[in-house]
Design a protein around this motif. Sequence first.
Motif, mmCIF file in Angstrom:
data_model
loop_
_atom_site.group_PDB
_atom_site.id
_atom_site.type_symbol
_atom_site.label_atom_id
_atom_site.label_comp_id
_atom_site.label_asym_id
_atom_site.label_seq_id
_atom_site.Cartn_x
_atom_site.Cartn_y
_atom_site.Cartn_z
ATOM 1 N N LYS A 60 0.843 -1.115 -0.128
ATOM 2 C CA LYS A 60 -0.053 0.082 -0.160
ATOM 3 C C LYS A 60 0.779 1.337 -0.005
ATOM 4 C CE LYS A 60 -3.567 1.945 2.902
ATOM 5 N NZ LYS A 60 -4.453 1.375 4.136
ATOM 6 N N GLN A 61 2.081 1.055 0.818
ATOM 7 C CA GLN A 61 2.838 2.396 0.783
ATOM 8 C C GLN A 61 3.437 2.652 -0.670
ATOM 9 O OE1 GLN A 61 5.322 1.153 4.038
ATOM 10 N NE2 GLN A 61 3.999 2.350 5.690
ATOM 11 N N LEU A 62 3.409 1.431 -1.573
ATOM 12 C CA LEU A 62 3.888 1.717 -2.933
ATOM 13 C C LEU A 62 2.910 2.396 -3.867
ATOM 14 C CD1 LEU A 62 6.289 -1.445 -3.481
ATOM 15 C CD2 LEU A 62 6.993 0.908 -3.086
ATOM 16 N N VAL A 63 1.847 1.663 -3.739
ATOM 17 C CA VAL A 63 0.572 2.042 -4.949
ATOM 18 C C VAL A 63 -0.361 2.623 -4.361
ATOM 19 C CG1 VAL A 63 1.396 0.570 -6.778
ATOM 20 C CG2 VAL A 63 0.047 -0.318 -4.878
ATOM 21 N N GLY A 64 -0.690 2.471 -3.157
ATOM 22 C CA GLY A 64 -1.886 3.052 -2.383
ATOM 23 C C GLY A 64 -2.910 1.849 -2.499
ATOM 24 N N MET A 65 -4.218 2.115 -2.264
ATOM 25 C CA MET A 65 -5.053 1.037 -2.183
ATOM 26 C C MET A 65 -6.512 1.481 -2.622
ATOM 27 S SD MET A 65 -5.598 -2.301 0.172
ATOM 28 C CE MET A 65 -6.766 -2.155 1.709
ATOM 29 N N VAL A 66 -7.321 0.883 -3.605
ATOM 30 C CA VAL A 66 -8.699 1.189 -3.562
ATOM 31 C C VAL A 66 -9.515 0.454 -2.816
ATOM 32 C CG1 VAL A 66 -10.375 1.558 -5.142
ATOM 33 C CG2 VAL A 66 -8.157 1.892 -6.017
ATOM 34 N N ALA B 144 -0.345 4.431 13.970
ATOM 35 C CA ALA B 144 0.149 5.312 13.031
ATOM 36 C C ALA B 144 -0.412 6.814 13.392
ATOM 37 C CB ALA B 144 -0.807 4.754 11.646
ATOM 38 N N ARG C 142 -6.614 -1.230 -8.876
ATOM 39 C CA ARG C 142 -6.441 0.264 -9.050
ATOM 40 C C ARG C 142 -6.976 0.644 -10.648
ATOM 41 N NH1 ARG C 142 -0.619 2.430 -9.692
ATOM 42 N NH2 ARG C 142 -0.857 1.402 -11.585
ATOM 43 N N GLU D 124 -2.710 -1.204 13.536
ATOM 44 C CA GLU D 124 -1.864 -0.400 12.518
ATOM 45 C C GLU D 124 -2.530 1.067 12.929
ATOM 46 O OE1 GLU D 124 -1.194 -3.516 9.000
ATOM 47 O OE2 GLU D 124 -1.996 -1.568 8.426
ATOM 48 N N GLY E 240 3.188 7.642 13.480
ATOM 49 C CA GLY E 240 3.296 7.820 11.969
ATOM 50 C C GLY E 240 3.275 6.711 11.192
ATOM 51 N N TYR E 241 3.815 5.506 11.828
ATOM 52 C CA TYR E 241 3.911 4.293 11.161
ATOM 53 C C TYR E 241 3.158 3.208 11.532
ATOM 54 C CZ TYR E 241 8.040 7.268 10.432
ATOM 55 O OH TYR E 241 8.992 8.030 10.185
ATOM 56 N N PRO E 242 2.824 2.127 10.564
ATOM 57 C CA PRO E 242 1.699 1.174 11.178
ATOM 58 C C PRO E 242 2.244 0.016 12.113
ATOM 59 C CG PRO E 242 2.241 0.780 8.993
ATOM 60 C CD PRO E 242 3.175 2.027 9.151
ATOM 61 N N TYR F 24 10.832 3.895 11.714
ATOM 62 C CA TYR F 24 10.218 2.958 11.214
ATOM 63 C C TYR F 24 11.102 1.960 10.314
ATOM 64 C CZ TYR F 24 6.618 0.894 7.657
ATOM 65 O OH TYR F 24 6.091 0.353 6.907
ATOM 66 N N ASN F 25 11.212 0.859 10.468
ATOM 67 C CA ASN F 25 11.980 -0.085 9.282
ATOM 68 C C ASN F 25 11.600 -1.596 9.544
ATOM 69 O OD1 ASN F 25 13.536 -0.632 7.350
ATOM 70 N ND2 ASN F 25 15.633 -0.147 8.526
#
Lengths: 428, 556
Positions: free
Chosen positions: A124-130, A301, A274, A297, A305-307, A319-320
């Motif tokens: 999701k952090q790369l492309v997002g999610m619908v 967040a 998507r 999550e 700021g992170y899940p 975050y890592n």
Amino acid sequence: MNEESKTYQNIICTFCGALCDDIEIKVKNNKIENIKNACAISRKKYEHAQKDRTVPQIKGKEVKYNKAVSAAAEILSSSRNPLIYGLSSTTAEAQKAAVELAEKCGANIDSTSSVCHGPGTLAKQLVGMVSATLGEVKNRSDMMIFWGANPVEAHPNHAKRYSILSQGMYRKNRKDREIIVFDVRKTPTAKLADHFFQVKPNSDFEILMALQMLVSGRTPTSEDGRIGGIELVKLKDLAEKMKKVKYGSVFYGMGLTMSRGKYMNTWAAMSLVRNLNDYGRFVMIPMRGHGNVAGSEITMAWQTGYPFAVNFSRNYPRYNPGEFSAVDLLARREVDAAFIIASDPAASLPHEAAEYLKKIPTIVLDPHWNLTTEIADVVIPSAVKGIGASGTVYRMDHVPLQLRKFLDDSWPDDASAVSRIGELIEND
Amino acid sequence: MIRLKNGIIYDPKNNKSAVKEDIWIKNEKIVSKPSAEEIESAKNQGSYQEIDLKEKIVMPGGVDIHAHIAGPKINTGRVLRPEDHRHDNVPKKGGLRSGVGSTVPTSYVTGYRYSLMGYTTVMEAAGPPMKARHIHEEFGGLPFIDKGFLVLSGNNYFVLKFIKEKNKKALKDYLAWLINVTGAFGLKVVNPGGVEAWKEGKRLRGIEEKGTHFNLSPREILLALAEANDELGLPHPVHIHTNDLGSPGNYKTTISTLDLLKDYRKHITHIQFSSYGLNEESKIKFVSAADQIAEKVNNDDKLTVDIGQIVFGEVTTMTADGILEYNLHKLTGSKWVNTDVEMETGSGIVPMNYKKKNLINGIQWAIGLELFLKIDDPWKVFLTTDHPNAGPFTAYPWIIKLLMSRDYRLKMISEMHNKLGNYTDIAELEREYSLDEIAVITRSGPARALGLANKGHIGVGADADITVYSRLESKDKIAEVFAHPEIVIKSGKIIVEDGKLVEKLREGKTLVARPDYDKNISEIIGEDFKNYYSISIENYPVSDSYFNNLEVIPCS
Ligand code: SF4
Ligand SMILES: [Zn+2]
């Protein structure tokens, strides 16, 4: 004592991420007498909820509750690099307190998400999610695809309340929907489907990429006319259908997120879904297992700021995943104490990681005995959430619900135990 | 008891412009000068504090009428963008929790940064009712400031149903019920009808087209909601994100909307995004329509607007306008989140970067400033960046500088696209805002538009929310002065001293409205609720256990 029985309506079941909120429970003398609307899993869990309950322990010896809590505070305050892990089966209030505690101790904090749906979040952090809420799918979805997910066994009421068999506004019943299952074996969910596509193990990525190409009008090459075990012509058919539906939906499970390729699989699925929005509408929802894993999550967040996979050693959240995730920290033997909240890593984590827990001081906060309590130095009991404890939980589609307790419990809830440990460390 | 002396007061609501006067604070309020005995006894009890402000600037605490600060959208934005916060770390300090900042900061950091900028009240702009509980959870960890949220209602199933049935009573009762059970402050309307259309895979243009399930036009929805909002006597008028937002030529839709609602109170939000002209001859097809919009605003006494000023740099766009985010995703190719919320609304998120040299971004920037400068009455126009859509709220001091200094505007323009002048007359505008006008657009105006009688001024009876800025010695210093107030007082307590936060968390209030309604409404909606929602109506209301510090703002 012999009280009148009392019936509670619309109780929220927390035994899986579907959080069915229509459970009816009859209580008498602080005991569950009767349960309605619960699925088989839920029924069993409710029946066992008051059995196998933990008691406060230090090194296998029963102690007073406060002693166990102080011992936990001592372990955490003398640790240089502690790990707080679990979280997905407790309330948002306890998760909040856990983040605060992690900050206070400069600890690592991670949820079971990083070993189930975490890869989906990375994708999701790369492309997002619908995505959509479950009711939206119930009301609108004319094509439901289950990918590596088997709700009939894992979320038994899902089909009836939200998906396959539900009665929605525009999609009234089973006939109004096309049901498709992708899985490595013919699951009970697959038996309810109109089409079952048997995936050759670990080839989800190839199939998803092929579908993506087909949707955009290109044809993938295949020597034997198959992709990932599925006939190319059938995939082509499906791609055409996917472009024609009004509101398609994909429910994906660990069969997708944890098979080879991990987050790349989900990335491919997210990209496909998507792209399908260029034709009709298409959404996807993760089939989350633990009752409040979505909440872990969400709470992490807004506080950090992170899940998940957060480290506080520098007094601010870093975050890592892969570095600060529990599996890796344990496997690399980097942490020197562990606080396990409402989870059973000895049963669920890889052997090596679980083995290391035996070597370091480990605290478990859990209402029930499990494999991890057996190896724990300190066990803190707690009220069972949704039964003897109230609080906030988030459904798999991020809908927040408030649990209402209906039994009195002998122990404080998770949130107060975690906060208490924090206070003790503060006053140190 | 606090006495602030020798401050130079800017309190436009009470007609005070650079007046040197004492301010007295008792408990959480501003009071008239206490009697000598009272002062004496406070001194004896050690509860008397006197602060010499040495002719520094004193204003009421800032009020932000529209920002996305808590709830499912901003939080998904946080999860979506680790790259956004990685380099903006805020360590824990004393009693202050840690966090991260940048365009989608964590809740604590949001509270810190508003406070450090002298803002004490912020309205979360768009909450999906079904996830209201999440907003209140975050509010519990959003320190110092007072906050409330506007509940999304322009694409809600029951709203549309009752409008279709022309059942005004049920509509009003339902809206009042919705505000009560979600703990909301007011009504937000986003692309009315258009979000439902997006879920149905359709597109609506303008406010006349029908075509969704209930076959209603945006016109009918807008009119009914504006009317219901007024009849309920809600503190804040209906808060509208217009149809066609973001598309070239949309100023016509905005003007039809204003014409339609001329008899009702209304607030049009981030109107910069709704003031776009269309020029078929130009290659970019895009031109400022700020003149037409400003003229409308100047002639409508029931209208207020906020701008949504573009700030160059990284942003995270997020709105309930699902189709708008789809369009932005198609335009930019950036990652895209969409969440449809059953029966209620949609939403989307797309990260973007507004570039100074990009002509279209430049025109958007200019349109915002044109509107600020062409709307005559500052009581009608408020400073926002629709945080984090057009820019982060932390950019407000630089926008203030653009408004107060034409030189600074010209300097910016000289660094932008050289064709900018063909599309906007921003370079020619000479107006410069005064400090009084800045006080209006950043606190007094938004407080009045929100119906917060005790905010946005420092008269007797007001909440003791006060910001003290350094003296403005030269125009070069405007941004620094507004970015770093020396003292901020919230509810009578000093929260910023010497430009630094006190190291102790304090929780502000949650502001809600509680309009009356006929209790029967839950029966009326019961059947459809049961059938079409995925949770039961009993589990829908946000219970009081989520409110630690609640203030009910009365309806009229
Ligand atoms: S499906 Fe899940 S939430 Fe629903 S009753 Fe069964 S275990 Fe509980
Ligand atoms: Zn907004």
